[in-house]
Design a protein around this motif. Structure first.
Motif, mmCIF file in Angstrom:
data_model
loop_
_atom_site.group_PDB
_atom_site.id
_atom_site.type_symbol
_atom_site.label_atom_id
_atom_site.label_comp_id
_atom_site.label_asym_id
_atom_site.label_seq_id
_atom_site.Cartn_x
_atom_site.Cartn_y
_atom_site.Cartn_z
ATOM 1 N N MET A 70 0.828 -1.192 0.000
ATOM 2 C CA MET A 70 0.000 0.000 0.000
ATOM 3 C C MET A 70 0.868 1.249 0.000
ATOM 4 S SD MET A 70 -2.766 1.516 2.635
ATOM 5 C CE MET A 70 -1.582 2.461 3.524
ATOM 6 N N PHE A 71 1.915 1.205 0.789
ATOM 7 C CA PHE A 71 2.792 2.366 0.899
ATOM 8 C C PHE A 71 3.452 2.663 -0.455
ATOM 9 C CE2 PHE A 71 6.769 4.488 2.135
ATOM 10 C CZ PHE A 71 6.200 5.575 2.783
ATOM 11 N N THR A 72 4.020 1.622 -1.064
ATOM 12 C CA THR A 72 4.657 1.795 -2.373
ATOM 13 C C THR A 72 3.658 2.365 -3.373
ATOM 14 O OG1 THR A 72 5.742 -0.290 -1.884
ATOM 15 C CG2 THR A 72 6.076 0.616 -4.095
ATOM 16 N N SER A 73 2.480 1.755 -3.394
ATOM 17 C CA SER A 73 1.458 2.164 -4.343
ATOM 18 C C SER A 73 1.039 3.615 -4.108
ATOM 19 C CB SER A 73 0.267 1.227 -4.207
ATOM 20 O OG SER A 73 -0.792 1.665 -4.977
ATOM 21 N N LEU A 74 0.847 3.972 -2.849
ATOM 22 C CA LEU A 74 0.391 5.331 -2.538
ATOM 23 C C LEU A 74 1.440 6.369 -2.912
ATOM 24 C CD1 LEU A 74 -1.789 7.129 -1.296
ATOM 25 C CD2 LEU A 74 -0.688 6.855 0.914
ATOM 26 N N VAL A 75 2.678 6.080 -2.543
ATOM 27 C CA VAL A 75 3.742 7.046 -2.847
ATOM 28 C C VAL A 75 3.863 7.250 -4.355
ATOM 29 C CG1 VAL A 75 6.232 7.429 -2.790
ATOM 30 C CG2 VAL A 75 5.038 6.670 -0.736
ATOM 31 N N SER A 76 3.872 6.130 -5.106
ATOM 32 C CA SER A 76 4.004 6.276 -6.560
ATOM 33 C C SER A 76 2.783 6.993 -7.129
ATOM 34 C CB SER A 76 4.193 4.915 -7.228
ATOM 35 O OG SER A 76 3.096 4.085 -6.952
ATOM 36 N N PHE A 77 1.624 6.720 -6.542
ATOM 37 C CA PHE A 77 0.401 7.382 -7.005
ATOM 38 C C PHE A 77 0.495 8.897 -6.819
ATOM 39 C CE2 PHE A 77 -3.800 9.145 -5.898
ATOM 40 C CZ PHE A 77 -4.446 8.938 -7.104
ATOM 41 N N VAL A 78 0.918 9.298 -5.632
ATOM 42 C CA VAL A 78 1.030 10.733 -5.356
ATOM 43 C C VAL A 78 2.012 11.382 -6.325
ATOM 44 C CG1 VAL A 78 1.767 12.438 -3.659
ATOM 45 C CG2 VAL A 78 0.402 10.497 -2.933
ATOM 46 N N ILE A 79 3.146 10.711 -6.511
ATOM 47 C CA ILE A 79 4.157 11.289 -7.407
ATOM 48 C C ILE A 79 3.600 11.422 -8.823
ATOM 49 C CG2 ILE A 79 6.401 10.889 -8.496
ATOM 50 C CD1 ILE A 79 7.258 9.559 -5.843
ATOM 51 N N ILE A 80 3.002 10.336 -9.327
ATOM 52 C CA ILE A 80 2.487 10.378 -10.700
ATOM 53 C C ILE A 80 1.395 11.429 -10.840
ATOM 54 C CG2 ILE A 80 1.220 9.073 -12.461
ATOM 55 C CD1 ILE A 80 2.664 6.567 -11.338
ATOM 56 N N TYR A 81 0.486 11.466 -9.862
ATOM 57 C CA TYR A 81 -0.616 12.432 -9.929
ATOM 58 C C TYR A 81 -0.085 13.860 -9.985
ATOM 59 C CZ TYR A 81 -5.156 14.543 -8.983
ATOM 60 O OH TYR A 81 -6.306 15.274 -9.083
ATOM 61 N N GLU A 82 0.877 14.141 -9.146
ATOM 62 C CA GLU A 82 1.394 15.509 -9.106
ATOM 63 C C GLU A 82 2.182 15.856 -10.376
ATOM 64 O OE1 GLU A 82 0.149 17.571 -7.092
ATOM 65 O OE2 GLU A 82 -0.814 16.002 -5.929
ATOM 66 N N ILE A 83 2.869 14.855 -10.940
ATOM 67 C CA ILE A 83 3.564 15.107 -12.206
ATOM 68 C C ILE A 83 2.545 15.478 -13.286
ATOM 69 C CG2 ILE A 83 4.857 14.024 -14.102
ATOM 70 C CD1 ILE A 83 6.445 12.506 -12.004
ATOM 71 N N PHE A 84 1.438 14.737 -13.294
ATOM 72 C CA PHE A 84 0.361 15.050 -14.244
ATOM 73 C C PHE A 84 -0.109 16.484 -14.064
ATOM 74 C CE2 PHE A 84 -1.961 12.246 -17.075
ATOM 75 C CZ PHE A 84 -1.234 11.085 -16.956
ATOM 76 N N MET A 85 -0.313 16.870 -12.819
ATOM 77 C CA MET A 85 -0.836 18.212 -12.561
ATOM 78 C C MET A 85 0.159 19.272 -13.015
ATOM 79 S SD MET A 85 -3.811 17.930 -11.541
ATOM 80 C CE MET A 85 -4.298 16.301 -12.066
ATOM 81 N N VAL A 86 1.437 19.022 -12.801
ATOM 82 C CA VAL A 86 2.455 19.973 -13.248
ATOM 83 C C VAL A 86 2.418 20.077 -14.769
ATOM 84 C CG1 VAL A 86 4.936 20.400 -13.406
ATOM 85 C CG2 VAL A 86 3.931 19.675 -11.244
ATOM 86 N N ALA A 87 2.287 18.902 -15.428
ATOM 87 C CA ALA A 87 2.252 18.899 -16.890
ATOM 88 C C ALA A 87 1.050 19.702 -17.394
ATOM 89 C CB ALA A 87 2.184 17.470 -17.411
ATOM 90 N N TYR A 88 -0.108 19.500 -16.757
ATOM 91 C CA TYR A 88 -1.292 20.216 -17.222
ATOM 92 C C TYR A 88 -1.257 21.686 -16.846
ATOM 93 C CZ TYR A 88 -3.415 16.334 -19.395
ATOM 94 O OH TYR A 88 -3.660 15.327 -20.265
ATOM 95 N N SER A 89 -0.576 21.967 -15.762
ATOM 96 C CA SER A 89 -0.391 23.356 -15.390
ATOM 97 C C SER A 89 0.406 24.061 -16.487
ATOM 98 C CB SER A 89 0.314 23.383 -14.048
ATOM 99 O OG SER A 89 0.723 24.644 -13.739
ATOM 100 N N ALA A 90 1.388 23.345 -17.049
ATOM 101 C CA ALA A 90 2.154 23.915 -18.162
ATOM 102 C C ALA A 90 1.251 24.119 -19.366
ATOM 103 C CB ALA A 90 3.314 22.992 -18.516
ATOM 104 N N LYS A 91 0.332 23.190 -19.561
ATOM 105 C CA LYS A 91 -0.600 23.311 -20.680
ATOM 106 C C LYS A 91 -1.511 24.528 -20.477
ATOM 107 C CE LYS A 91 -3.991 20.844 -23.349
ATOM 108 N NZ LYS A 91 -4.587 19.616 -23.801
ATOM 109 N N ILE A 92 -1.943 24.730 -19.244
ATOM 110 C CA ILE A 92 -2.774 25.890 -18.931
ATOM 111 C C ILE A 92 -2.003 27.161 -19.205
ATOM 112 C CG2 ILE A 92 -3.744 27.185 -16.979
ATOM 113 C CD1 ILE A 92 -4.767 24.605 -15.851
ATOM 114 N N LYS A 93 -0.741 27.125 -18.901
ATOM 115 C CA LYS A 93 0.095 28.310 -19.090
ATOM 116 C C LYS A 93 0.117 28.741 -20.546
ATOM 117 C CE LYS A 93 4.172 30.378 -17.244
ATOM 118 N NZ LYS A 93 5.176 30.329 -16.219
ATOM 119 N N LYS A 94 0.001 27.763 -21.446
ATOM 120 C CA LYS A 94 0.103 28.082 -22.875
ATOM 121 C C LYS A 94 -1.188 28.667 -23.455
ATOM 122 C CE LYS A 94 3.643 24.831 -24.394
ATOM 123 N NZ LYS A 94 3.276 23.458 -23.996
ATOM 124 N N ILE A 95 -2.288 28.517 -22.754
ATOM 125 C CA ILE A 95 -3.566 28.995 -23.296
ATOM 126 C C ILE A 95 -3.582 30.518 -23.373
ATOM 127 C CG2 ILE A 95 -6.048 29.158 -22.846
ATOM 128 C CD1 ILE A 95 -5.848 26.397 -21.555
#
Ligand SMILES: Nc1ncnc2c1ncn2[C@@H]1O[C@H](COP(=O)(O)OP(=O)(O)OP(=O)(O)O)[C@@H](O)[C@H]1O
Ligand SMILES: [Mg+2]
Lengths: 226, 378
Positions: free
Chosen positions: B344-369
């Protein structure tokens, strides 16, 4: 005071602005007049800090905004300018009141309801944009821009999507609000009659300024033969 | 004429359909072939034989079924979203005098992406099968299972889904086209039903925006929760299943979890950003900062995603408990199963990391609008 110096802007190979110089005084009502494709919107976007020009400088009082970063430009817009477009771009899922708060919150303006009343929409606070006519929607977008208490209000063909009579009304609201508040207005239009309502007229032709003149008397929206 | 540049987005359901069909075909085909040797089974083998049969069905139901259902739901939403956002064009075509059926017929294309996906999945499964049969029976506990082709798989996994989605696209389009032309053309037409909710005019703009963004597309909430549900359930299951099943199965679970999680998250967040382009552009025009835009549009989904992850965790635990206590109950030497905190710990940590990377990526996309983008779109 807004001062533009030698502004240039190209899209691809086409040079849309070919060295623009102009000055707009505080409290002025300036209209940028010109044929379709002459670069009016591009000029408006440049002097309002929406888009950076390729060359030249834009001074607000004595500070140059042409070299600001994106974040700094955003902050500049937040503190200084308001916008009204031909397409109203209201937020579709929000009510009139919530839409106007978009502008009001930026200026911490809690008096936004009186602005909605000033544009004649006091009875439609809870309506959604899709439930309003074009003229009403444009009046919401005017209220939204004014609620922000901008120093300069930029309008790009604000009556372009409206029929004559509604356009007249909207224009009338703009003139009335300007008379009351005395902020600076810069409005783009291709309609020479509308230009007669302005104090200063900046006429553009293929990316250059053809002439700048002052109207002796400003007509109201019902005196112009539109 | 209506569908262009949709290739990439249609690829995603196709890929998912391929994976779903791959897993289902593999295990179902194996099960069908197992049934053929039932007569050769001697009593000592029967417990193992039954277990093999049940695991096939369980894996197929859990992994394949999960994928199949998601793909189906996703496609249904996708077709709906696509047609809804192209209402205006449909209205114009209708106003020009094209017949409803003629316009709607264009939407058979959704069936094609399903056809391609499912065919690839089925072919892939058959290529993989000889190897798969070997490992399933590597200890020679059962008589030789010969690989056979079962036509019903072709029908149920390829032909029927294709026909279904072809029809779905067309029927939904015809249904939409029943609306009067004006309603189709008028953007964001709001039916009376949607405004029954309480209107809060007092709240701050950003808070209101955050709420309306969430409320305006409930299907996205489902998808985001589902993405984290899949990720949480499948990764933890595969990590804690090592003792219970073959590494192949664990690997497959992991793969499916990651695939489903990523694809759903990608689709959902893309839709969030795309459907709010105008809002974001106007916020920028007015001088709202990048952080404000991102906060109002994206941050509302974060708690929901974590809830999804939590549900996934509980789900996988319940499922494995049932598998161990019920399915393997009669077998000897089944390892005990306890909740796996490390997994559970491994899964949760990787989940948080991946989710936040996604958000950063989309934040960059928002920046371009920019507002230019929406002005040119007119
Ligand atoms: N993003 C862009 N990419 C490429 N070309 C552009 C872009 N924006 C504007 N142009 C071109 O620049 C020229 C001037 O555009 P602009 O929008 O400033 O004209 P305008 O005077 O506002 O016209 P209208 O009255 O029709 O709005 C046009 O020829 C247009 O095609
Ligand atoms: Mg223009």
């Amino acid at each position: 005071m807004i001062k533009a110096k030698e502004i240039t802007k190209s899209y691809g190979r086409e040079q849309v602005l070919k060295g623009i110089n102009l000055q707009i005084n505080d409290g002025d009502f300036a209209v940028i007049l010109g044929a379709s494709g002459s670069g009016k919107s591009t000029l408006l976007n440049a002097i309002s800090g929406l888009e950076r020009p390729d060359g030249g400088s834009i001074f607000y009082d004595n500070s140059d905004i042409s070299g600001l970063s994106d974040d700094e430009l955003t902050k500049f817009r937040k503190n200084n300018v308001g916008f009204i477009f031909q397409q109203y771009y209201l937020l579709p899922n929000m009510t009139v009141s919530q839409n106007v708060r978009m502008g009001a919150d930026l200026a911490q303006n809690s008096e936004y309801q009186s602005i909605i009343e000033a544009v004649g929409l006091g009875g439609k606070l809870n309506s959604y944009p899709s439930e309003l006519s074009g003229g009403e929607q444009q009046r919401v977008s005017i209220a939204r821009a004014l609620a922000k208490q901008p120093r300069v209000l930029f309008l790009d063909e604000p009556t372009g999507a409206l029929d004559e009579e509604t356009g007249r009304q909207v224009l009338d609201y703009i003139i009335k609000l300007w008379n009351d508040k005395q902020f600076t207005i810069v409005m783009v239009t291709h309609n020479a009659n509308i230009a007669e309502t302005a104090k200063t007229v900046i006429r553009m032709k293929s990316g250059k300024i053809a002439e700048i003149y002052t109207n002796d008397t400003q007509k109201n929206s019902y005196e112009i033969g539109w | 004429m209506i569908i262009k540049k949709q290739g990439v987005k249609l690829m995603i359901p196709a890929i998912m359909a391929a994976c779903a069909v791959f897993i289902c075909a593999l295990f179902l085909n194996y099960r069908q072939d197992l049934l053929l040797i039932e007569s050769q089974i001697i009593p000592e083998q029967s417990v193992y034989f039954e277990a093999m049969k049940t695991t096939s069905v369980v894996v197929c139901a859990v992994a394949g079924g999960c994928l199949l259902i998601t793909t189906a739901i996703m496609l249904i939403f996708y077709v709906k979203h696509y047609i809804d956002t192209h209402k205006k064009q449909l209205g114009i075509l209708k106003a020009l005098g094209y017949s409803r059926v003629k316009i709607a017929a264009n939407f058979w294309i959704f069936g094609v992406s399903v056809l391609i996906g499912t065919s690839v999945g089925l072919c892939g499964a058959f290529c993989f099968m000889p190897w798969f049969y070997d490992i399933q029976n590597k200890d020679k506990l059962l008589p030789e299972v010969t690989l056979g082709f079962h036509a019903e798989l072709l029908v149920f996994l390829v032909i029927l889904p294709t026909v279904f989605f072809m029809a779905l696209g067309i029927v939904y389009a015809i249904f939409k086209l029943k609306m009067p032309v004006l309603m189709l053309i008028k953007e964001n037409f709001r039916s009376k039903a949607r405004r029954t909710g309480h209107i809060n005019n007092d709240g701050l703009f950003l808070e209101n925006l955050k709420k309306t963004t969430l409320k305006s597309r409930k299907s996205l909430i489902f998808f985001l929760m589902f993405a984290s549900f899949c990720y949480g359930a499948m990764t933890q299951m595969s990590l804690s299943m090592n003792d219970l099943a073959s590494p192949v199965m664990g690997g497959m679970m992991l793969f499916i979890g990651l695939l489903l999680g990523f694809v759903t998250l990608f689709l959902a967040v893309t839709t969030v950003v795309d459907s709010n382009t105008q809002t974001i552009a106007m916020m920028k025009v007015f001088g709202y900062s990048q952080t404000d835009c991102k906060h109002a549009i994206l941050d509302g989904y974060r708690p929901l995603s974590y809830i999804g992850f939590g549900i996934g965790t509980v789900y996988q635990y319940a499922l494995l408990r049932i598998m161990v206590d019920v399915v393997f109950a009669d077998m000897e030497n089944v390892p005990t199963y306890e909740f796996d905190f490390a997994a559970m710990f491994t899964s949760l940590v990787s989940f948080v990391i991946i989710y936040e990377i996604f958000m950063v990526a989309y934040s960059a996309k928002i920046k371009k609008i920019t507002v230019k983008e929406i002005m040119l779109r007119e």
